[in-house]
Design a protein around this motif. Structure first.
Motif, PDB file in Angstrom:
ATOM      1  N   SER A   1      44.473  55.975  49.916  1.00  0.00           N
ATOM      2  CA  SER A   1      45.613  55.254  49.341  1.00  0.00           C
ATOM      3  C   SER A   1      45.119  54.002  48.627  1.00  0.00           C
ATOM      4  CB  SER A   1      46.609  54.870  50.445  1.00  0.00           C
ATOM      5  OG  SER A   1      46.978  55.979  51.232  1.00  0.00           O
ATOM      6  N   PRO A   2      44.287  54.137  47.586  1.00  0.00           N
ATOM      7  CA  PRO A   2      43.675  52.966  46.957  1.00  0.00           C
ATOM      8  C   PRO A   2      44.685  52.026  46.319  1.00  0.00           C
ATOM      9  CG  PRO A   2      43.291  54.949  45.641  1.00  0.00           C
ATOM     10  CD  PRO A   2      43.871  55.402  46.938  1.00  0.00           C
ATOM     11  N   GLU A   3      45.830  52.550  45.911  1.00  0.00           N
ATOM     12  CA  GLU A   3      46.799  51.733  45.188  1.00  0.00           C
ATOM     13  C   GLU A   3      47.553  50.762  46.102  1.00  0.00           C
ATOM     14  OE1 GLU A   3      48.672  55.230  46.953  1.00  0.00           O
ATOM     15  OE2 GLU A   3      46.917  54.995  45.633  1.00  0.00           O
ATOM     16  N   THR A   4      47.521  50.973  47.403  1.00  0.00           N
ATOM     17  CA  THR A   4      48.296  50.123  48.322  1.00  0.00           C
ATOM     18  C   THR A   4      47.432  49.381  49.331  1.00  0.00           C
ATOM     19  OG1 THR A   4      48.645  51.967  49.866  1.00  0.00           O
ATOM     20  CG2 THR A   4      50.306  51.638  48.139  1.00  0.00           C
ATOM     21  N   THR A   5      46.119  49.430  49.184  1.00  0.00           N
ATOM     22  CA  THR A   5      45.239  48.874  50.214  1.00  0.00           C
ATOM     23  C   THR A   5      44.285  47.822  49.659  1.00  0.00           C
ATOM     24  OG1 THR A   5      43.787  50.793  49.873  1.00  0.00           O
ATOM     25  CG2 THR A   5      45.329  50.889  51.736  1.00  0.00           C
ATOM     26  N   GLY A   6      44.691  47.152  48.602  1.00  0.00           N
ATOM     27  CA  GLY A   6      43.815  46.152  47.992  1.00  0.00           C
ATOM     28  C   GLY A   6      43.460  45.015  48.938  1.00  0.00           C
ATOM     29  N   ALA A   7      44.419  44.532  49.706  1.00  0.00           N
ATOM     30  CA  ALA A   7      44.156  43.422  50.624  1.00  0.00           C
ATOM     31  C   ALA A   7      43.190  43.847  51.725  1.00  0.00           C
ATOM     32  CB  ALA A   7      45.473  42.928  51.227  1.00  0.00           C
ATOM     33  N   LEU A   8      43.349  45.073  52.222  1.00  0.00           N
ATOM     34  CA  LEU A   8      42.445  45.584  53.245  1.00  0.00           C
ATOM     35  C   LEU A   8      41.026  45.668  52.701  1.00  0.00           C
ATOM     36  CD1 LEU A   8      42.053  46.912  56.068  1.00  0.00           C
ATOM     37  CD2 LEU A   8      42.579  49.113  54.966  1.00  0.00           C
ATOM     38  N   ALA A   9      40.872  46.167  51.475  1.00  0.00           N
ATOM     39  CA  ALA A   9      39.554  46.270  50.852  1.00  0.00           C
ATOM     40  C   ALA A   9      38.914  44.893  50.693  1.00  0.00           C
ATOM     41  CB  ALA A   9      39.662  46.976  49.508  1.00  0.00           C
ATOM     42  N   ALA A  10      39.700  43.913  50.259  1.00  0.00           N
ATOM     43  CA  ALA A  10      39.174  42.567  50.056  1.00  0.00           C
ATOM     44  C   ALA A  10      38.739  41.934  51.376  1.00  0.00           C
ATOM     45  CB  ALA A  10      40.224  41.701  49.370  1.00  0.00           C
ATOM     46  N   TRP A  11      39.498  42.196  52.444  1.00  0.00           N
ATOM     47  CA  TRP A  11      39.177  41.619  53.749  1.00  0.00           C
ATOM     48  C   TRP A  11      37.817  42.126  54.235  1.00  0.00           C
ATOM     49  CZ3 TRP A  11      38.198  42.679  58.887  1.00  0.00           C
ATOM     50  CH2 TRP A  11      38.484  41.680  59.813  1.00  0.00           C
ATOM     51  N   TYR A  12      37.578  43.414  54.116  1.00  0.00           N
ATOM     52  CA  TYR A  12      36.296  43.961  54.551  1.00  0.00           C
ATOM     53  C   TYR A  12      35.177  43.608  53.570  1.00  0.00           C
ATOM     54  CZ  TYR A  12      37.810  46.333  58.749  1.00  0.00           C
ATOM     55  OH  TYR A  12      38.263  46.582  60.031  1.00  0.00           O
ATOM     56  N   ALA A  13      35.492  43.431  52.303  1.00  0.00           N
ATOM     57  CA  ALA A  13      34.469  43.008  51.340  1.00  0.00           C
ATOM     58  C   ALA A  13      33.895  41.649  51.719  1.00  0.00           C
ATOM     59  CB  ALA A  13      35.053  42.973  49.934  1.00  0.00           C
ATOM     60  N   GLU A  14      34.745  40.746  52.177  1.00  0.00           N
ATOM     61  CA  GLU A  14      34.242  39.438  52.597  1.00  0.00           C
ATOM     62  C   GLU A  14      33.332  39.584  53.815  1.00  0.00           C
ATOM     63  OE1 GLU A  14      35.694  34.918  53.772  1.00  0.00           O
ATOM     64  OE2 GLU A  14      37.194  36.419  53.205  1.00  0.00           O
ATOM     65  N   GLY A  15      33.684  40.465  54.733  1.00  0.00           N
ATOM     66  CA  GLY A  15      32.826  40.704  55.888  1.00  0.00           C
ATOM     67  C   GLY A  15      31.480  41.288  55.494  1.00  0.00           C
ATOM     68  N   LEU A  16      31.453  42.181  54.509  1.00  0.00           N
ATOM     69  CA  LEU A  16      30.197  42.728  54.015  1.00  0.00           C
ATOM     70  C   LEU A  16      29.297  41.630  53.457  1.00  0.00           C
ATOM     71  CD1 LEU A  16      31.705  45.875  52.287  1.00  0.00           C
ATOM     72  CD2 LEU A  16      29.992  45.955  54.121  1.00  0.00           C
ATOM     73  N   ASP A  17      29.880  40.682  52.753  1.00  0.00           N
ATOM     74  CA  ASP A  17      29.126  39.550  52.214  1.00  0.00           C
ATOM     75  C   ASP A  17      28.539  38.723  53.346  1.00  0.00           C
ATOM     76  OD1 ASP A  17      28.110  37.329  50.913  1.00  0.00           O
ATOM     77  OD2 ASP A  17      30.000  36.761  49.967  1.00  0.00           O
ATOM     78  N   ALA A  18      29.376  38.324  54.298  1.00  0.00           N
ATOM     79  CA  ALA A  18      28.920  37.451  55.382  1.00  0.00           C
ATOM     80  C   ALA A  18      27.902  38.145  56.288  1.00  0.00           C
ATOM     81  CB  ALA A  18      30.115  36.979  56.205  1.00  0.00           C
ATOM     82  N   GLY A  19      28.092  39.420  56.523  1.00  0.00           N
ATOM     83  CA  GLY A  19      27.201  40.120  57.445  1.00  0.00           C
ATOM     84  C   GLY A  19      25.823  40.381  56.892  1.00  0.00           C
TER      85      GLY A  19
END
Length: 673
Positions: A94-112
């Motif tokens: 459901s890529p069209e409705t999960t932008g916030a979820l994707a962004a939240w985990y993207a920040e974790g990928l950066d920090a980790g």
């Protein structure tokens, strides 16, 4: 045999109390009531709960509880990586409705992956467990490459590549872990990053040596058959395939992988109870509904071996089974346990983030709602269609399912997580004679080692012998006089005890060391039909025997619950819970019966009862015979058995009038007719 029942629309236990299923769910999913919206709601609830335990930049998810064997930092990495895989399935579907979820985990990928971040992850070259999590990260990044990977800064992409690259050229245990390095390096290859083709080829060659008959794959070279066949060894290949370029030479392997998956799925749908409960056997049971993963893998591969409506019914049944028992719990979290928190379920490698490997069982939400697996109408499981009697050759199992109670039972003559002739301590999740979808083996307390359930053993000094290292002689299906099938299996072992054994992994792998004391030779044969097994046992002195033993003991099915009622008589013993009856009946040779009562020994209830029979060690070479039954309805009459005077044949009369005539094994050879 237990009475028949047909699949029907029912108030399925997967629905939470008060939940109303819409009309489309009832028509589309007439058995479970679960459709794609139920799955998405469950995923969202789990992901929301994960956010509440996250570090400031989301790289570390510290679920509450006592840290696992690798420490709190590994637990927190597992918490991120495994929920990220679930989030990736959600985003991919459901890529069209999960932008916030994707962004939240993207920040974790950066920090980790930032080596200077206070939330940086331990790397695969620093701790072994990080290799497992690296695979989850690679899968998640691959499935969301257009949504997450493509939108990461080049700096973050480089950090991720550096982190994953520490696995290149590394080592791993010779089991399903080989797939971790394959998918990590294949992802690196797909984004143009350094990788080793040699690593990938070597790992795939090793994995190919684990293939066995009928589409089964052993988790290593030993007799290691369990849920890892489905949630690992068939799960990763279908995702790895989607990473390959069209001209990748490894595509030549795909037909073999597809064919094996097809064969395996036909067996796997027979191993689910009508209530959705998966077979309670093998390690890592705290991964729970990861058991649904192979059915989604089949959908992703567009298998034709199992219809899409049956694939979804299997997966929805498993996940709704746990949802109905509050797993996840009311806070949306998965504990170390089964239906609820029960720490002995965990292996020594399990930590607070480990249960989120259950995310594998939710791969289906990555498939669009237009996929046939979502649009097809549910079809009933084999155990909902009629009596099941099936031979599964590779693990040496006879499968018996009864629609009257929906229980699936496995009688085991081929799996012990070891090798024939290598004597060791029995792993309770592998080496017992019986496993089912309704009972759990005794895993805690003194009985789990001294006088275990589902065993045939010589008891010496109050301690039952082990059977691991046994030899399998026969696993077959034979025909009764009315044309219905019965299962027939024979195995043989030297009763033995291991003294002064060193500490060892708690998941079944044989461990060198200790002193093996040998007792007599035990031949055990099982004739299986419906809710009953007729178990034949013969004792013979072994040339290397040093222990004579006090008695021969045969133990039946353990039942667990809030209350256990039990009784015994000269003829046998019975233990019952509010939903199950376990009975053992003496037919020939046994002189004593009893029931063993245990507290907090399984994750299915605070109390457990196991009926058993015993006899003095016989010296005449004759057969001792018992009938062992398990049912969620009232058990019918036990089968009657007549053994010939020369102990060569037996005639078995079942409770429905069918008759089986068998030829008993002479020594190490056996046959049936």
């Amino acid at each position: 045999m237990a009475r028949r029942a047909s699949a029907r629309v029912r108030d399925h236990p997967g629905r939470r109390e008060g939940e109303r299923v819409n009309r489309r769910s009832t028509e589309h999913s007439p058995i479970t009531g679960w459709d794609r919206e139920h799955w998405l709601a469950l995923a969202d609830r789990m992901l929301e709960a994960a956010r509440l335990v996250a570090s400031p930049r989301h790289a570390l998810l510290r679920f509450p509880g006592t840290p696992g064997g690798f420490g709190a930092e590994v637990d927190a990495l597992e918490g991120f990586a495994r929920t990220f895989m679930l989030a990736a399935f959600r985003v991919a579907g459901s890529p069209e409705t999960t932008g916030a979820l994707a962004a939240w985990y993207a920040e974790g990928l950066d920090a980790g992956t930032d080596p200077d971040s206070p939330e940086r992850w331990l790397r695969p070259d620093e701790v072994e467990q990080a290799k497992v999590e690296a695979a989850a990260l690679a899968i998640g990044l691959h499935l969301t490459r257009d949504v997450i990977w493509a939108n990461l800064d080049e700096r973050v992409q480089a950090q991720i590549v550096d982190y994953l690259s520490t696995f290149v050229g590394g080592t791993h245990p010779p089991n399903n872990w080989a797939w971790f390095r394959v998918v990590v390096e294949q992802f690196l290859a797909s984004v143009g990053a350094p990788h080793s083709r040699g690593d990938i080829e070597a790992d795939l060659d090793q994995l190919d040596t684990f293939f066995r008959d009928g589409g089964w794959i052993s988790d290593g070279v030993q007799r290691s058959f369990d849920h890892y066949t489905g949630w690992a060894l068939h799960f990763y290949p279908v995702i790895w395939e989607t990473m390959l370029e069209a001209d990748d030479p490894n595509r030549v392997r795909l037909p073999k992988y597809r064919a094996a998956l097809d064969e395996y799925l036909v067996d796997a749908v027979h191993l689910i109870g009508a209530d959705g409960g998966p077979l309670i056997q093998g390690r890592s049971l705290t991964y729970r509904f990861a058991a649904a993963a192979p059915f989604w893998a089949g959908a992703l591969a567009n298998t034709e071996a199992v219809p899409p409506g049956l694939l979804r019914r299997a997966a929805s049944g498993i996940v709704s089974h746990f949802a109905s028992h509050r797993a996840p719990d009311d806070d949306g979290r998965l504990s170390l346990g089964w239906h609820h928190a029960w720490r002995p379920t965990a292996q020594n490698y399990s930590g607070t983030g480990s249960p989120y490997w259950a995310a594998k069982g939710m791969l289906g939400i990555a498939l669009p709602e237009s996929h046939p697996v979502w649009t097809a109408v549910e079809e009933p499981l084999p155990v909902e269609r009629g009596d099941v009697l099936r031979r599964i050759t590779a693990p040496g199992w006879l499968v018996a399912g009864t629609p009257a109670d929906g229980i699936v039972r496995v009688v085991n003559h081929g799996t012990d997580h070891g090798d024939a002739g290598t004597f060791g301590i029995d792993a309770p999740l592998y080496a017992k004679f019986g496993y089912s979808t309704a009972t759990a083996p005794l895993l805690a307390g003194p009985s789990s080692r001294r006088l275990p359930d589902q065993s045939v053993a010589v008891v010496a000094g109050g301690v039952a012998s082990d059977r691991s290292g046994f030899t399998t002689h026969v696993v077959d299906v034979v025909e009764c006089d009315d044309g219905t099938p019965a299962g027939w299996a024979v195995s043989e072992t030297t009763a033995h005890w291991v003294d002064d054994a060193p500490e060892r992994p708690d998941y079944g792998t044989p461990w060198p060391g200790g002193t093996v004391r040998k007792g007599p030779r035990l031949t055990t044969a099982s004739l299986v039909r419906g809710a009953w097994e007729v178990r034949f046992v013969r004792v013979a002195r072994d040339p290397e025997q040093v222990v004579d033993g006090d008695e021969l003991r045969v133990a039946g099915w353990p039942v667990s619950g809030d209350e256990i009622e039990s009784s015994c008589s000269p003829r046998g013993a019975v233990a019952t819970s509010s939903r199950l009856e376990s009975r053992i009946v003496a037919i020939a040779g046994f002189t004593t019966s009893g029931r063993q009562l245990d507290d907090d020994a399984t994750f299915l209830g605070p109390h457990s009862g196991t009926p058993w029979l015993a006899a003095p060690i016989p010296d005449d070479g004759g057969w001792l015979v018992a009938a062992i039954g398990l049912a969620g309805v009232t058990l019918g009459s036990a089968p009657t058995v007549a053994v010939s005077d020369d102990s060569a044949t037996a005639d078995v009369l079942w409770d429905d009038g069918a008759r089986s005539a068998i030829t008993l094994p002479e020594s190490v050879a056996s046959s049936a007719e």
